[in-house]
Design a protein around this motif. Sequence first.
Motif, PDB file in Angstrom:
ATOM      1  N   LEU B 186       0.830  -1.209   0.000  1.00 51.07           N
ATOM      2  CA  LEU B 186       0.000   0.000   0.000  1.00 51.07           C
ATOM      3  C   LEU B 186       0.864   1.259   0.000  1.00 51.07           C
ATOM      4  CD1 LEU B 186      -2.715  -1.169   2.520  1.00 51.07           C
ATOM      5  CD2 LEU B 186      -3.127  -0.444   0.168  1.00 51.07           C
ATOM      6  N   LEU B 187       1.957   1.210   0.778  1.00 43.64           N
ATOM      7  CA  LEU B 187       2.850   2.373   0.826  1.00 43.64           C
ATOM      8  C   LEU B 187       3.506   2.598  -0.538  1.00 43.64           C
ATOM      9  CD1 LEU B 187       4.385   1.821   4.365  1.00 43.64           C
ATOM     10  CD2 LEU B 187       2.903   3.709   3.662  1.00 43.64           C
ATOM     11  N   LEU B 188       3.823   1.501  -1.215  1.00 42.93           N
ATOM     12  CA  LEU B 188       4.386   1.630  -2.558  1.00 42.93           C
ATOM     13  C   LEU B 188       3.365   2.254  -3.505  1.00 42.93           C
ATOM     14  CD1 LEU B 188       6.475  -1.596  -3.253  1.00 42.93           C
ATOM     15  CD2 LEU B 188       7.281   0.738  -2.900  1.00 42.93           C
ATOM     16  N   GLY B 191       3.115   5.913  -3.300  1.00 39.73           N
ATOM     17  CA  GLY B 191       4.308   6.689  -3.611  1.00 39.73           C
ATOM     18  C   GLY B 191       5.130   7.008  -2.368  1.00 39.73           C
ATOM     19  N   GLU B 192       5.123   6.105  -1.377  1.00 36.47           N
ATOM     20  CA  GLU B 192       5.923   6.302  -0.150  1.00 36.47           C
ATOM     21  C   GLU B 192       6.981   5.209  -0.047  1.00 36.47           C
ATOM     22  OE1 GLU B 192       5.792   8.691   2.011  1.00 36.47           O
ATOM     23  OE2 GLU B 192       3.734   9.401   2.339  1.00 36.47           O
ATOM     24  N   PRO B 193       7.929   5.149  -0.985  1.00 30.28           N
ATOM     25  CA  PRO B 193       8.874   4.027  -1.004  1.00 30.28           C
ATOM     26  C   PRO B 193       9.740   3.935   0.250  1.00 30.28           C
ATOM     27  CG  PRO B 193       9.554   5.729  -2.538  1.00 30.28           C
ATOM     28  CD  PRO B 193       8.187   6.100  -2.064  1.00 30.28           C
ATOM     29  N   GLU B 194      10.077   5.078   0.863  1.00 29.87           N
ATOM     30  CA  GLU B 194      10.945   5.021   2.043  1.00 29.87           C
ATOM     31  C   GLU B 194      10.251   4.296   3.196  1.00 29.87           C
ATOM     32  OE1 GLU B 194      14.160   5.429   2.465  1.00 29.87           O
ATOM     33  OE2 GLU B 194      14.022   5.652   0.288  1.00 29.87           O
ATOM     34  N   LYS B 195       8.968   4.583   3.362  1.00 30.74           N
ATOM     35  CA  LYS B 195       8.219   3.916   4.435  1.00 30.74           C
ATOM     36  C   LYS B 195       8.055   2.429   4.121  1.00 30.74           C
ATOM     37  CE  LYS B 195       5.750   7.980   6.025  1.00 30.74           C
ATOM     38  NZ  LYS B 195       4.473   8.697   6.016  1.00 30.74           N
ATOM     39  N   ALA B 196       7.834   2.121   2.840  1.00 27.39           N
ATOM     40  CA  ALA B 196       7.707   0.714   2.452  1.00 27.39           C
ATOM     41  C   ALA B 196       9.024  -0.008   2.717  1.00 27.39           C
ATOM     42  CB  ALA B 196       7.325   0.612   0.974  1.00 27.39           C
ATOM     43  N   ARG B 197      10.131   0.670   2.421  1.00 26.54           N
ATOM     44  CA  ARG B 197      11.446   0.058   2.652  1.00 26.54           C
ATOM     45  C   ARG B 197      11.624  -0.305   4.135  1.00 26.54           C
ATOM     46  NH1 ARG B 197      16.735   1.389   0.466  1.00 26.54           N
ATOM     47  NH2 ARG B 197      15.917   3.276  -0.476  1.00 26.54           N
ATOM     48  N   ALA B 198      11.181   0.607   5.006  1.00 27.14           N
ATOM     49  CA  ALA B 198      11.314   0.337   6.444  1.00 27.14           C
ATOM     50  C   ALA B 198      10.540  -0.931   6.825  1.00 27.14           C
ATOM     51  CB  ALA B 198      10.811   1.540   7.242  1.00 27.14           C
ATOM     52  N   VAL B 199       9.360  -1.105   6.223  1.00 32.11           N
ATOM     53  CA  VAL B 199       8.553  -2.292   6.533  1.00 32.11           C
ATOM     54  C   VAL B 199       9.275  -3.557   6.069  1.00 32.11           C
ATOM     55  CG1 VAL B 199       6.375  -3.490   6.106  1.00 32.11           C
ATOM     56  CG2 VAL B 199       6.385  -1.001   6.398  1.00 32.11           C
ATOM     57  N   TYR B 200       9.774  -3.539   4.821  1.00 30.78           N
ATOM     58  CA  TYR B 200      10.475  -4.718   4.305  1.00 30.78           C
ATOM     59  C   TYR B 200      11.693  -5.047   5.168  1.00 30.78           C
ATOM     60  CZ  TYR B 200       7.702  -4.555   0.010  1.00 30.78           C
ATOM     61  OH  TYR B 200       6.683  -4.585  -0.898  1.00 30.78           O
ATOM     62  N   GLU B 201      12.419  -4.010   5.583  1.00 35.30           N
ATOM     63  CA  GLU B 201      13.620  -4.258   6.381  1.00 35.30           C
ATOM     64  C   GLU B 201      13.275  -4.841   7.743  1.00 35.30           C
ATOM     65  OE1 GLU B 201      15.749  -0.591   5.943  1.00 35.30           O
ATOM     66  OE2 GLU B 201      16.717  -1.295   4.089  1.00 35.30           O
ATOM     67  N   LYS B 202      12.154  -4.389   8.308  1.00 36.26           N
ATOM     68  CA  LYS B 202      11.695  -4.937   9.594  1.00 36.26           C
ATOM     69  C   LYS B 202      11.391  -6.429   9.441  1.00 36.26           C
ATOM     70  CE  LYS B 202       7.464  -4.720  12.318  1.00 36.26           C
ATOM     71  NZ  LYS B 202       7.654  -4.713  13.758  1.00 36.26           N
ATOM     72  N   TYR B 209      12.447 -13.496   3.653  1.00 34.06           N
ATOM     73  CA  TYR B 209      11.344 -13.777   2.743  1.00 34.06           C
ATOM     74  C   TYR B 209      11.651 -13.198   1.363  1.00 34.06           C
ATOM     75  CZ  TYR B 209       8.356 -15.198   6.619  1.00 34.06           C
ATOM     76  OH  TYR B 209       7.823 -15.851   7.690  1.00 34.06           O
ATOM     77  N   SER B 210      11.467 -14.027   0.325  1.00 33.53           N
ATOM     78  CA  SER B 210      11.763 -13.581  -1.036  1.00 33.53           C
ATOM     79  C   SER B 210      10.969 -12.330  -1.398  1.00 33.53           C
ATOM     80  CB  SER B 210      11.432 -14.679  -2.047  1.00 33.53           C
ATOM     81  OG  SER B 210      12.191 -15.831  -1.780  1.00 33.53           O
ATOM     82  N   TRP B 211       9.692 -12.296  -1.007  1.00 33.45           N
ATOM     83  CA  TRP B 211       8.856 -11.160  -1.405  1.00 33.45           C
ATOM     84  C   TRP B 211       9.350  -9.859  -0.793  1.00 33.45           C
ATOM     85  CZ3 TRP B 211       6.637  -8.822   2.776  1.00 33.45           C
ATOM     86  CH2 TRP B 211       6.400  -9.603   3.928  1.00 33.45           C
ATOM     87  N   GLY B 215      10.753  -6.771  -2.815  1.00 33.40           N
ATOM     88  CA  GLY B 215      10.169  -5.447  -2.567  1.00 33.40           C
ATOM     89  C   GLY B 215      11.245  -4.383  -2.487  1.00 33.40           C
ATOM     90  N   LEU B 216      12.348  -4.690  -1.773  1.00 35.78           N
ATOM     91  CA  LEU B 216      13.457  -3.741  -1.692  1.00 35.78           C
ATOM     92  C   LEU B 216      14.026  -3.474  -3.084  1.00 35.78           C
ATOM     93  CD1 LEU B 216      15.428  -4.885   1.500  1.00 35.78           C
ATOM     94  CD2 LEU B 216      13.965  -2.884   1.216  1.00 35.78           C
ATOM     95  N   GLY B 217      14.082  -4.526  -3.908  1.00 33.27           N
ATOM     96  CA  GLY B 217      14.578  -4.368  -5.271  1.00 33.27           C
ATOM     97  C   GLY B 217      13.716  -3.411  -6.076  1.00 33.27           C
ATOM     98  N   LYS B 218      12.396  -3.569  -5.919  1.00 34.75           N
ATOM     99  CA  LYS B 218      11.484  -2.691  -6.670  1.00 34.75           C
ATOM    100  C   LYS B 218      11.668  -1.225  -6.263  1.00 34.75           C
ATOM    101  CE  LYS B 218       8.093  -6.256  -7.174  1.00 34.75           C
ATOM    102  NZ  LYS B 218       6.838  -6.814  -6.699  1.00 34.75           N
ATOM    103  N   ILE B 219      11.912  -1.008  -4.967  1.00 39.22           N
ATOM    104  CA  ILE B 219      12.113   0.360  -4.501  1.00 39.22           C
ATOM    105  C   ILE B 219      13.383   0.941  -5.124  1.00 39.22           C
ATOM    106  CG2 ILE B 219      12.645   1.766  -2.471  1.00 39.22           C
ATOM    107  CD1 ILE B 219      10.806  -0.184  -0.901  1.00 39.22           C
TER     108      ILE B 219
END
Lengths: 239, 576
Positions: B186-188, B191-202, B209-211, B215-219
Amino acid sequence: MEDQHSSPELFLFLASTVHDMKNSISVVSGTLESLLAAEQAKDVPQADPAYLQMAQMLYQTKRLNDNLIQLLALYKEVGKPGYPFDVQPQLVSQVIDQVVDQEKILLLSKGIRLETQCPPDLIWTLDEDLVIGVLAHAINNAIRYTRDTIRLSVREHGDLLELRVEDNGDGYSQALLEAGSAAMDGMAAGVNFSTNSTGLGLYFSSEVAKMHKHRGSSGSIALENGGALGGGCFILRLP
Amino acid sequence: MTTDSHATAAEAGSTDWADKHYLLVDDFIGIRILLRESLRNLGARHIDQAASGGEAMKLLAKTRYDVVLCDYNLGEGKNGQQVLEETRVRNLTAPSSVWLMVSAEKSVESVMGAAEHQPDAYLIKPITEGVLLTRLNRVWHKKQVFREIDQACMEKDYLRAAKLCDAQIEVNKLHELELLRMKASLLLKSGEPEKARAVYEKVLADRDYSWARAGLGKIRMNNGEHEAARQIFQGVIVENKYYIDAYDQMAVAYQLMGQHEEACGVLEKAARLSPNSVPRQRNLGLAALKIGNVGMAEKAFRKCISIGEFSVMKTPDAYLGLARVCGLKKDAKEALQWLLLAQREFSPEQIGLRAKITEGMVHHETGDYRRARKCGDELEAMLAEDPARPEKSICMELATLLFAVGVKDAPAGLLCYVVKNNHDNQVVQDEVQKIFDKAKMGDEGTSMIIASRKEASDLMNKGVLLWKTDKLNEAVSWMRAAREKLPNNLRILFNSAQIIVSFLQQRGYQAELAAEAMEVLLYVDKIAPGQQRFAQLMEQLVQLTPPPAPEAELVALEKAPPAAENPGKSVRERAG
């Protein structure tokens, strides 16, 4: 597997044949279960030889189905990246309930008690279908060895989830205990298939255990004697 | 038999499965009988059955089912995944309905398909009543957890949906991982990639997890760090060679770096691992065509057409692409046959113009310049007749063909239109310049591009100036007119919506204007998804909208997280 690429038609043919076989087995075991359940509902002593034969048929059908599942999974190379290994956080008690449900008609028809013990709110990350398969197979196996009681228990032990299937029989033979540790050493060829028919099941279970990895440790299986009921004891540990 | 856990029995009471409408899809009659018995034992009374995908589609079109139990392998015709896809695309089931995919084994194709439309759960045969009930209840419970989030998604209020994920994580440990995954996507979308990145890193800090890694790759890719993104996708593949999505993403990264050979190679590998995806074979065909690998393009397009036969994902690209392939092989006759077939399979709105463009290209490539010119003339006449213009890539294809057959003014006009609608997009302008260069009109092209860019920015600046000087009425109508002139200019569209939102904030709510802004925003999201301004303006707009009924207001109040900064603020104030 390489030959999937070299002869895709043969592979498709074999796979669809197995699907067909599994459909038939599903129908046979489903029908037997409902027949047995109908008998059990009558609430009369079930010493009828036909009833006991039916129970034996269900047991054999389940074994056949287990073996087909394991063969299919191993053909696709469990433990290799190609297998659709799918870990998700699961409520462990729900996993246990599903195992119990798969086995209850068979156990009742053979007059075997199943005790379970599981913390109700415990969540663990695992591949539900594979773990249910391993536990159901272990119970089917324990049915051969037990006198009248099997115990399926779960606990958190250090960083590991420990799932135990125990029975009150005479315990595993030395050969089987050795087969258990051989399977864990990843020696498929080291399992002596002539001494017992559970070699495939042990190998499959150990592969499933090893696929579960977390923070540098991976799962394992073990066979022991003793345990809470004093008989054989199958242990699956998951990180 | 004794057992300590009574969860199954307790859960059976959590929802009423008796009154629901069920559909069983399996080509094996014995299985249908067994499953029907299991469902009857749960109390079900309304059970329909289908023996094939086609039969299932007929029933799904007639009845709204609450629960569908569908086998993956259905013999001839559609498979279970194709039935599911078509059902979702045609909206034949409600969002609350449950789709359980049944399979004889756990297979890569069924579980890891990375399909766009996923079932709610997978079941492996044989299915016992208890397992069925457990999974049904589990899906039902999960749908409750996601109900409000799905609602917000349907309203395209992605920021509210992301906040609702946080609220659910607080109370739902079991679904935490899925909620985090949802929140990141949803964050992606917002248009909030930085917040999405924080979620993936957590997520990754706990487990690999591959997904999450993909996700980090897409960002990274969206940030323009194409090589870094490529390496991440490569790493995901090394760990999990069946994570097909990583191949598709890696191909995109290569394409963005202009490495089309490599992109094509990756798509070929992905198509070999998972050959039965219509979109993947289409992408492979297009990529192969781009690098001039006619043989590979032909193979991919043919496969795409054959697997698409029973699929709702069937695409005109494969037919048109195959026509191009035949043209390049100087086989005009077969090319025209494919075009004819395409026109029979798809509606004129879908391909009318594109079929004509392809026909012109085929004639041009096979040396029939007279027929190519005739197509050009017909297309020119079509453009003169209808002021509406097709999307960017079709405009550019059309211009290329028209230049090739010797027409000058119409294609130049088309390219100017493209530039005006993308006046701050350098990549598009470079592509347009290339088309001018190829037509030996380089210098003329450059000055036309500059003039078009200026015309668009003047148009926009005037609107913004009116807005900044508080002439809100004039600003709204100016932007409305600008939108009509340049219907695909993102900045004009966004500013237009922004100005309407300010108008509503300052002069009070007006349903008609709000609807206009909503229409503009939904259109932007369709042509350019994942924009931050879209999510922000949507959220502001939804907050301005008065709730429809008093009960709705109450629910919103109860569910609003107490410590939230902005969400629902206006609702609370209004209620207070």
